[in-house]
Enzyme design. Structure first.
Site, short mmCIF file in Angstrom:
data_model
loop_
_atom_site.label_atom_id
_atom_site.label_comp_id
_atom_site.label_asym_id
_atom_site.label_seq_id
_atom_site.Cartn_x
_atom_site.Cartn_y
_atom_site.Cartn_z
N SER A 145 -7.36 -5.61 -5.00
CA SER A 145 -8.43 -6.17 -4.17
C SER A 145 -9.75 -6.19 -4.94
CB SER A 145 -8.59 -5.35 -2.89
OG SER A 145 -9.25 -4.14 -3.17
N THR A 146 -10.70 -6.96 -4.41
CA THR A 146 -12.02 -7.00 -5.05
C THR A 146 -12.69 -5.63 -4.96
OG1 THR A 146 -12.81 -7.94 -2.95
CG2 THR A 146 -12.54 -9.48 -4.77
N TRP A 184 2.83 7.92 -2.46
CA TRP A 184 4.25 8.06 -2.82
C TRP A 184 4.37 8.95 -4.05
CZ3 TRP A 184 7.17 7.05 -7.16
CH2 TRP A 184 8.57 7.00 -6.99
N ASN A 209 -10.90 -2.78 -5.35
CA ASN A 209 -10.14 -1.81 -6.16
C ASN A 209 -10.80 -1.51 -7.51
OD1 ASN A 209 -6.90 -2.90 -4.90
ND2 ASN A 209 -8.12 -1.14 -4.26
N ASP A 217 0.83 -1.22 0.00
CA ASP A 217 0.00 0.00 0.00
C ASP A 217 0.86 1.27 0.00
OD1 ASP A 217 -2.35 1.41 -0.02
OD2 ASP A 217 -2.70 1.26 2.13
#
Ligand code: IPE
Ligand code: IPE
Ligand code: MG
Length: 248
Positions: free
Chosen positions: A71-72, A31, A74, A26
């Site tokens: 992820s599901t 960033w 995202n 993550d």
């Protein structure tokens, strides 16, 4: 009265390296933002640093490194970002054969890959096939992965077998249930690492996390170094895992 504590170890004990480490990769977006770059650049950098972390874990003797890549949940991101992530993943898969050469590593994908493009599905099949002989370490990429979705998919398989009469309800133990999950056959997750300052699971390995140790860091994933991994493992080795029992 004070509890007697063992002095903290300051160097890694090579006999007690965690067998299975999970990383929630993550902080890519933050960033990039901190540097005035588009989020995609953070994802690119995040994908690039994975190789060094893999090599480090492999050298230490970690058996499985599971990395949470998508992820599901995202899918709720802007389409442009999803496309960029899928492109990065595709590029990575094409490079797997070369990247894994001489490293005795195997690639595994966890999660529901059915909604992914045919191009990506073929690249996954190829990458898994060419790396299948790898024995030393498994890189398990959690892709379109959600812990709840994984449990529901397992429950569906179980319901079907039960309906077909091939599974009796009394045979469904915890260990049998584990065999229906994406992580079937893998060692228990010992350590879950989440960089970027967030302290939540975000649907990562819900079943498997039952007795995992957690380690958080403020460093964003694209800046994550071997030294951070070393600190996480060292901290893990200084924990007292009791598994519900009693230990000195
Ligand atoms: C993790 O970085 C990568 C994915 C979830 C695909 P993020 O994109 O979540 O980065 P932040 O959390 O916004 O900084
Ligand atoms: C978790 O990160 C998923 C991955 C790292 C792939 P997110 O950035 O999606 O999680 P939340 O939204 O902060 O919980
Ligand atoms: Mg995030």
């Amino acid at each position: 009265m004070f509890w007697k504590r063992k002095a903290k170890e300051t160097t890694l004990d090579m006999e007690r390296i965690p067998q299975h480490i999970g990383v929630i990769m993550d902080g890519n977006g933050r960033w990039a933002k901190q540097r005035g770059l588009p989020r995609q650049m953070g994802h690119k950098r995040g994908a690039d640093i994975l190789e060094g972390i893999c090599d480090y874990c492999n050298a230490l003797g970690v058996k499985v490194l599971t990395v949470y890549a998508f992820s599901t949940e995202n899918w709720s991101r802007p389409q442009k970002e999803i496309d960029a992530l899928m492109d990065l993943l595709y590029d990575y898969l094409l490079q797997v054969e070369e990247k894994f050469r001489g490293r005795d590593m195997k690639l595994k994908i966890s999660g529901d890959i059915s909604p992914l493009s045919d191009k990506i599905k073929q690249a996954i099949a190829h990458a898994e096939e060419v790396t299948a002989p790898g024995k030393r370490m498994i890189l398990n990429i959690a892709l379109n992965y959600g812990g709840r979705d994984e449990i529901v998919r397992a429950a569906r398989k179980i319901a079907k077998e039960s309906k077909d009469g091939t599974l009796q309800p009394e045979d469904l133990t915890e260990s049998a249930f584990s065999g229906y999950l994406d992580t079937a056959g893998l060692p228990e997750v010992d350590l879950i690492i989440r960089p970027s300052g967030e302290q939540r699971l975000s649907n990562f390995m819900l079943w498997q996390a039952a007795y995992a140790e957690f380690w958080y860091s403020d460093v964003c994933w694209p800046d994550f170094k071997n030294e951070d991994m070393e600190r996480a493992i060292l901290d893990f080795q200084n924990r007292n895992r009791r598994f519900g029992g009693v230990k000195e």
